[in-house]
Write a protein that holds these residues in place. Structure first.
Motif, PDB file in Angstrom:
ATOM      1  N   PHE A  13       7.295  -4.283  -2.836  1.00 14.08           N
ATOM      2  CA  PHE A  13       6.030  -5.477  -1.921  1.00 14.08           C
ATOM      3  C   PHE A  13       6.667  -5.873  -0.367  1.00 14.08           C
ATOM      4  N   ASP A  14       5.519  -5.508   0.293  1.00 10.34           N
ATOM      5  CA  ASP A  14       6.708  -5.595   1.995  1.00 10.34           C
ATOM      6  C   ASP A  14       6.423  -7.382   2.192  1.00 10.34           C
ATOM      7  N   ARG A  15       7.764  -7.302   2.937  1.00  7.56           N
ATOM      8  CA  ARG A  15       7.988  -9.052   3.047  1.00  7.56           C
ATOM      9  C   ARG A  15       7.336  -9.881   3.844  1.00  7.56           C
ATOM     10  N   LYS A  16       7.158  -8.335   5.343  1.00 10.38           N
ATOM     11  CA  LYS A  16       5.577  -9.599   5.863  1.00 10.38           C
ATOM     12  C   LYS A  16       4.092 -10.170   4.701  1.00 10.38           C
ATOM     13  N   GLU A  17       4.093  -9.147   4.293  1.00 11.81           N
ATOM     14  CA  GLU A  17       2.800  -9.769   3.656  1.00 11.81           C
ATOM     15  C   GLU A  17       3.453 -10.762   2.567  1.00 11.81           C
ATOM     16  N   VAL A  18       4.338 -10.564   2.157  1.00  8.14           N
ATOM     17  CA  VAL A  18       4.918 -11.563   0.954  1.00  8.14           C
ATOM     18  C   VAL A  18       4.541 -13.173   2.086  1.00  8.14           C
ATOM     19  N   THR A  19       5.309 -12.892   3.014  1.00  7.17           N
ATOM     20  CA  THR A  19       5.545 -14.061   3.856  1.00  7.17           C
ATOM     21  C   THR A  19       4.291 -14.429   4.682  1.00  7.17           C
ATOM     22  N   ARG A  20       3.504 -13.875   4.571  1.00  5.32           N
ATOM     23  CA  ARG A  20       1.974 -14.686   5.654  1.00  5.32           C
ATOM     24  C   ARG A  20       1.158 -15.307   3.998  1.00  5.32           C
ATOM     25  N   TRP A  21       1.680 -14.256   3.079  1.00 13.00           N
ATOM     26  CA  TRP A  21       0.777 -15.447   1.731  1.00 13.00           C
ATOM     27  C   TRP A  21       1.486 -16.695   1.582  1.00 13.00           C
ATOM     28  N   LEU A  22       2.639 -16.713   1.388  1.00  9.68           N
ATOM     29  CA  LEU A  22       2.925 -17.814   1.363  1.00  9.68           C
ATOM     30  C   LEU A  22       2.691 -18.546   2.167  1.00  9.68           C
ATOM     31  N   MET A  23       2.738 -18.480   3.169  1.00  9.21           N
ATOM     32  CA  MET A  23       2.340 -19.083   4.685  1.00  9.21           C
ATOM     33  C   MET A  23       1.328 -19.720   4.134  1.00  9.21           C
ATOM     34  N   ASP A  24       0.436 -18.650   4.334  1.00  6.86           N
ATOM     35  CA  ASP A  24      -1.323 -19.069   4.388  1.00  6.86           C
ATOM     36  C   ASP A  24      -1.958 -19.014   2.859  1.00  6.86           C
ATOM     37  N   GLY A  25      -1.175 -19.493   1.659  1.00  8.59           N
ATOM     38  CA  GLY A  25      -1.434 -20.302   0.339  1.00  8.59           C
ATOM     39  C   GLY A  25      -2.561 -19.881   0.028  1.00  8.59           C
ATOM     40  N   VAL A  26      -2.793 -18.422   0.527  1.00 11.39           N
ATOM     41  CA  VAL A  26      -3.724 -17.297  -0.397  1.00 11.39           C
ATOM     42  C   VAL A  26      -3.685 -15.680   0.545  1.00 11.39           C
ATOM     43  N   PHE A  27      -4.611 -14.958  -0.459  1.00  9.36           N
ATOM     44  CA  PHE A  27      -4.213 -13.438  -0.426  1.00  9.36           C
ATOM     45  C   PHE A  27      -6.177 -13.372  -0.707  1.00  9.36           C
ATOM     46  N   TYR A  28      -5.752 -11.538   0.051  1.00 10.89           N
ATOM     47  CA  TYR A  28      -7.500 -11.508   0.233  1.00 10.89           C
ATOM     48  C   TYR A  28      -7.630 -10.403  -1.663  1.00 10.89           C
ATOM     49  N   LEU A  29      -8.568 -10.476  -2.279  1.00 11.41           N
ATOM     50  CA  LEU A  29      -9.067  -9.053  -2.829  1.00 11.41           C
ATOM     51  C   LEU A  29     -10.362  -8.340  -2.057  1.00 11.41           C
ATOM     52  N   ILE A  30     -10.004  -6.918  -2.378  1.00 10.98           N
ATOM     53  CA  ILE A  30     -11.531  -5.847  -1.582  1.00 10.98           C
ATOM     54  C   ILE A  30     -11.995  -5.399  -3.207  1.00 10.98           C
ATOM     55  N   SER A  31     -13.214  -5.885  -3.140  1.00 12.93           N
ATOM     56  CA  SER A  31     -13.936  -4.327  -3.879  1.00 12.93           C
ATOM     57  C   SER A  31     -14.274  -3.269  -3.617  1.00 12.93           C
ATOM     58  N   GLY A  64       0.620  -1.806   0.039  1.00 14.09           N
ATOM     59  CA  GLY A  64       0.272   0.139   0.172  1.00 14.09           C
ATOM     60  C   GLY A  64       0.762   1.475  -0.105  1.00 14.09           C
ATOM     61  N   PRO A  65      -0.118   2.325  -0.210  1.00 16.25           N
ATOM     62  CA  PRO A  65       1.195   3.516  -0.614  1.00 16.25           C
ATOM     63  C   PRO A  65       1.582   4.360   1.472  1.00 16.25           C
ATOM     64  N   ASP A  66       1.223   3.656   1.832  1.00 16.61           N
ATOM     65  CA  ASP A  66       1.971   4.004   2.824  1.00 16.61           C
ATOM     66  C   ASP A  66       2.407   2.479   3.423  1.00 16.61           C
ATOM     67  N   ALA A  67       2.956   1.990   3.144  1.00 22.46           N
ATOM     68  CA  ALA A  67       4.450   0.174   3.781  1.00 22.46           C
ATOM     69  C   ALA A  67       4.996   1.505   4.222  1.00 22.46           C
ATOM     70  N   PRO A  68       6.094   1.309   4.750  1.00 23.35           N
ATOM     71  CA  PRO A  68       7.463   1.463   5.306  1.00 23.35           C
ATOM     72  C   PRO A  68       7.961   1.465   4.622  1.00 23.35           C
ATOM     73  N   GLU A  69       9.381   2.563   4.511  1.00 27.54           N
ATOM     74  CA  GLU A  69      10.671   2.832   3.742  1.00 27.54           C
ATOM     75  C   GLU A  69      10.057   2.270   1.824  1.00 27.54           C
ATOM     76  N   MET A  70       9.124   2.709   1.583  1.00 33.61           N
ATOM     77  CA  MET A  70       8.901   2.791  -0.089  1.00 33.61           C
ATOM     78  C   MET A  70       9.396   3.944  -0.337  1.00 33.61           C
ATOM     79  N   PRO A  71       9.617   3.497  -1.193  1.00 35.74           N
ATOM     80  CA  PRO A  71      10.116   5.058  -2.245  1.00 35.74           C
ATOM     81  C   PRO A  71       9.531   5.090  -2.398  1.00 35.74           C
ATOM     82  N   GLU A  72      10.071   6.769  -3.680  1.00 36.87           N
ATOM     83  CA  GLU A  72       9.110   7.048  -4.937  1.00 36.87           C
ATOM     84  C   GLU A  72       9.042   5.995  -5.784  1.00 36.87           C
TER      85      GLU A  72
END
Length: 102
Positions: free
Chosen positions: A49-67, A33-41
């Motif tokens: 990509f946020d490392r924590k999110e990438v790790t969570r998606w891999l561990m869970d095997g799913v991601f979430y889509l918001i309409s 997201g646009p407010d992710a820590p350390e994100m450059p312009e």
């Protein structure tokens, strides 16, 4: 026609990751997201990509889509093999900042 690929801007010696047209269109599902820590312009064609999110998606095997029509509900989507492989490439190589090249 040349295949698109992800180039790791934070690890320039890493071999680029090949992208199918389908996976290229899905990168927006996984970008931080646009407010992710350390994100450059970001420039056009770049993603962060946020490392924590990438790790969570891999561990869970799913991601979430918001309409955009109903932000109260999210659909749980199982990772495809192709998505899993790309996320694994990001995680295993500690990649956060990429550029799509054709």
């Amino acid at each position: 026609m040349a295949q698109s690929r992800l180039v790791a801007l934070d690890h320039p010696t890493l071999a680029p990751y090949p992208l199918s047209d389908r996976l290229r269109a899905q990168l927006v599902y996984f970008q931080a997201g646009p407010d992710a820590p350390e994100m450059p312009e970001l420039n056009e064609g770049e993603f962060w990509f946020d490392r924590k999110e990438v790790t969570r998606w891999l561990m869970d095997g799913v991601f979430y889509l918001i309409s955009p029509l109903d932000t109260e509900k999210a659909a749980e989507v199982e990772l495809t093999d192709e998505q899993d492989a790309m996320l694994s490439w990001l995680a295993n190589n500690h990649v956060r900042h990429v550029r799509v090249e054709d």
